[in-house]
Design a protein around this motif. Sequence first.
Motif, mmCIF file in Angstrom:
data_model
loop_
_atom_site.group_PDB
_atom_site.id
_atom_site.type_symbol
_atom_site.label_atom_id
_atom_site.label_comp_id
_atom_site.label_asym_id
_atom_site.label_seq_id
_atom_site.Cartn_x
_atom_site.Cartn_y
_atom_site.Cartn_z
ATOM 1 N N VAL A 1 0.809 -1.214 0.000
ATOM 2 C CA VAL A 1 0.000 0.000 0.000
ATOM 3 C C VAL A 1 0.844 1.267 0.000
ATOM 4 O O VAL A 1 0.564 2.221 -0.735
ATOM 5 C CB VAL A 1 -1.007 -0.009 1.172
ATOM 6 C CG1 VAL A 1 -0.302 -0.031 2.525
ATOM 7 C CG2 VAL A 1 -1.951 1.196 1.081
ATOM 8 N N SER A 2 1.895 1.312 0.808
ATOM 9 C CA SER A 2 2.713 2.523 0.880
ATOM 10 C C SER A 2 3.397 2.811 -0.444
ATOM 11 O O SER A 2 3.480 3.969 -0.888
ATOM 12 C CB SER A 2 3.754 2.400 1.993
ATOM 13 O OG SER A 2 3.134 2.348 3.258
ATOM 14 N N THR A 3 3.876 1.769 -1.112
ATOM 15 C CA THR A 3 4.547 1.937 -2.398
ATOM 16 C C THR A 3 3.601 2.502 -3.443
ATOM 17 O O THR A 3 3.909 3.490 -4.130
ATOM 18 C CB THR A 3 5.125 0.602 -2.888
ATOM 19 O OG1 THR A 3 6.079 0.129 -1.933
ATOM 20 C CG2 THR A 3 5.804 0.773 -4.237
ATOM 21 N N TYR A 4 2.424 1.900 -3.567
ATOM 22 C CA TYR A 4 1.485 2.351 -4.587
ATOM 23 C C TYR A 4 0.978 3.763 -4.316
ATOM 24 O O TYR A 4 0.911 4.604 -5.222
ATOM 25 C CB TYR A 4 0.299 1.386 -4.690
ATOM 26 C CG TYR A 4 0.568 0.188 -5.558
ATOM 27 C CD1 TYR A 4 0.803 0.330 -6.921
ATOM 28 C CD2 TYR A 4 0.578 -1.097 -5.035
ATOM 29 C CE1 TYR A 4 1.046 -0.766 -7.727
ATOM 30 C CE2 TYR A 4 0.819 -2.208 -5.831
ATOM 31 C CZ TYR A 4 1.056 -2.028 -7.174
ATOM 32 O OH TYR A 4 1.305 -3.119 -7.980
ATOM 33 N N ILE A 5 0.621 4.054 -3.081
ATOM 34 C CA ILE A 5 0.057 5.369 -2.776
ATOM 35 C C ILE A 5 1.113 6.459 -2.891
ATOM 36 O O ILE A 5 0.834 7.566 -3.387
ATOM 37 C CB ILE A 5 -0.612 5.347 -1.388
ATOM 38 C CG1 ILE A 5 -1.916 4.538 -1.485
ATOM 39 C CG2 ILE A 5 -0.880 6.768 -0.874
ATOM 40 C CD1 ILE A 5 -2.690 4.433 -0.193
ATOM 41 N N ALA A 6 2.331 6.183 -2.485
ATOM 42 C CA ALA A 6 3.395 7.184 -2.563
ATOM 43 C C ALA A 6 3.691 7.589 -4.004
ATOM 44 O O ALA A 6 4.141 8.718 -4.262
ATOM 45 C CB ALA A 6 4.660 6.648 -1.901
ATOM 46 N N GLN A 7 3.433 6.692 -4.953
ATOM 47 C CA GLN A 7 3.766 6.945 -6.357
ATOM 48 C C GLN A 7 2.727 7.787 -7.088
ATOM 49 O O GLN A 7 2.951 8.153 -8.258
ATOM 50 C CB GLN A 7 3.930 5.615 -7.102
ATOM 51 C CG GLN A 7 5.134 4.797 -6.656
ATOM 52 C CD GLN A 7 5.150 3.406 -7.278
ATOM 53 O OE1 GLN A 7 4.154 2.953 -7.851
ATOM 54 N NE2 GLN A 7 6.278 2.728 -7.150
ATOM 55 N N HIS A 8 1.603 8.105 -6.448
ATOM 56 C CA HIS A 8 0.513 8.784 -7.143
ATOM 57 C C HIS A 8 0.100 10.066 -6.431
ATOM 58 O O HIS A 8 0.273 10.206 -5.218
ATOM 59 C CB HIS A 8 -0.683 7.831 -7.276
ATOM 60 C CG HIS A 8 -0.400 6.637 -8.135
ATOM 61 N ND1 HIS A 8 0.205 5.497 -7.649
ATOM 62 C CD2 HIS A 8 -0.606 6.411 -9.461
ATOM 63 C CE1 HIS A 8 0.344 4.621 -8.619
ATOM 64 N NE2 HIS A 8 -0.142 5.145 -9.734
ATOM 65 N N ASP A 9 -0.477 10.982 -7.216
ATOM 66 C CA ASP A 9 -0.907 12.275 -6.677
ATOM 67 C C ASP A 9 -2.252 12.192 -5.973
ATOM 68 O O ASP A 9 -2.526 12.961 -5.044
ATOM 69 C CB ASP A 9 -1.014 13.301 -7.812
ATOM 70 C CG ASP A 9 0.293 13.509 -8.539
ATOM 71 O OD1 ASP A 9 1.333 13.631 -7.862
ATOM 72 O OD2 ASP A 9 0.280 13.527 -9.787
ATOM 73 N N LEU A 10 -3.106 11.295 -6.428
ATOM 74 C CA LEU A 10 -4.472 11.203 -5.929
ATOM 75 C C LEU A 10 -4.909 9.748 -5.965
ATOM 76 O O LEU A 10 -4.623 9.036 -6.928
ATOM 77 C CB LEU A 10 -5.405 12.063 -6.796
ATOM 78 C CG LEU A 10 -6.897 12.046 -6.489
ATOM 79 C CD1 LEU A 10 -7.167 12.658 -5.120
ATOM 80 C CD2 LEU A 10 -7.677 12.810 -7.560
ATOM 81 N N ILE A 11 -5.618 9.329 -4.917
ATOM 82 C CA ILE A 11 -6.107 7.957 -4.820
ATOM 83 C C ILE A 11 -7.630 7.974 -4.902
ATOM 84 O O ILE A 11 -8.272 8.814 -4.257
ATOM 85 C CB ILE A 11 -5.673 7.304 -3.487
ATOM 86 C CG1 ILE A 11 -4.210 7.637 -3.150
ATOM 87 C CG2 ILE A 11 -5.933 5.804 -3.521
ATOM 88 C CD1 ILE A 11 -3.208 7.261 -4.204
ATOM 89 N N ILE A 12 -8.198 7.063 -5.672
ATOM 90 C CA ILE A 12 -9.653 6.934 -5.741
ATOM 91 C C ILE A 12 -10.032 5.551 -5.235
ATOM 92 O O ILE A 12 -9.621 4.530 -5.790
ATOM 93 C CB ILE A 12 -10.182 7.158 -7.167
ATOM 94 C CG1 ILE A 12 -9.744 8.531 -7.689
ATOM 95 C CG2 ILE A 12 -11.701 7.047 -7.185
ATOM 96 C CD1 ILE A 12 -10.296 8.879 -9.053
ATOM 97 N N ASP A 13 -10.808 5.533 -4.170
ATOM 98 C CA ASP A 13 -11.237 4.292 -3.534
ATOM 99 C C ASP A 13 -12.517 3.809 -4.201
ATOM 100 O O ASP A 13 -13.607 4.328 -3.948
ATOM 101 C CB ASP A 13 -11.458 4.535 -2.035
ATOM 102 C CG ASP A 13 -12.163 3.380 -1.349
ATOM 103 O OD1 ASP A 13 -12.096 2.249 -1.868
ATOM 104 O OD2 ASP A 13 -12.790 3.620 -0.288
#
Length: 236
Positions: free
Chosen positions: A113-125
Amino acid sequence: MLTDLEFERYRKQLNLPEWRKVQQMRLKEASILVVGAGGLGCGALPFLAAAGVGSITILDADVIELSNLARQVLYKTDDVGTSKAIKAAEALQALNPSIAILGVAENLSAANVSTYIAQHDLIIDCTDNFSTRYLINDTCVDLQKPFIYGAIHAWEGQFAVFHPGGPSYRSLFPVEPSPQEIPACDEVGVLGVLPGIIGLLQAKEAIFYLAGFESPAQQGLMTFDLRDMRLSSFRL
């Protein structure tokens, strides 16, 4: 810079007095992680790609089932048994070849989770389970990343924009409920248009947030009732 083809592709939104080249460039330079390619994801993803979000990663380990097709309209009958993330990426790339699309047949987990979220500007759940939703929320809070929440239940849906410095999903629901407290769609049912509408509204909120436009969903929880078409706002 925008190419001549991009100016033509996005000409109608660029004609809006409030939407100029700077807003379009903000979308082009943005990177979004969409977690879940089910009903909500199928509502959100086409409009994110069509609007010109420059990079979209789709994360979902599920395969397409026949019962998905009444609401997950990115997929065709011939796609049954194949990866949702991969097929969604193929459809979006065909819709807009000028953006970068990555479909990953993998679930979000504590390990990645930390890797994927850190790589993006915005997360959509666009998920349909609480454990992943709380994982997204807590990681976004830790990494100071904005995320757009959406959920449905029977005839109703809700969505909100949680951003650094503001309330989080745990501000609304501090404790994760048990599976018995809130049954899944397989138990209570859902009309296919509802996740499509909520997913579309999540896409709208993502576009507004990236472009720098204000929205009531950035300050509170929005709820929508499909039966009487009532959209309500609850300020946090």
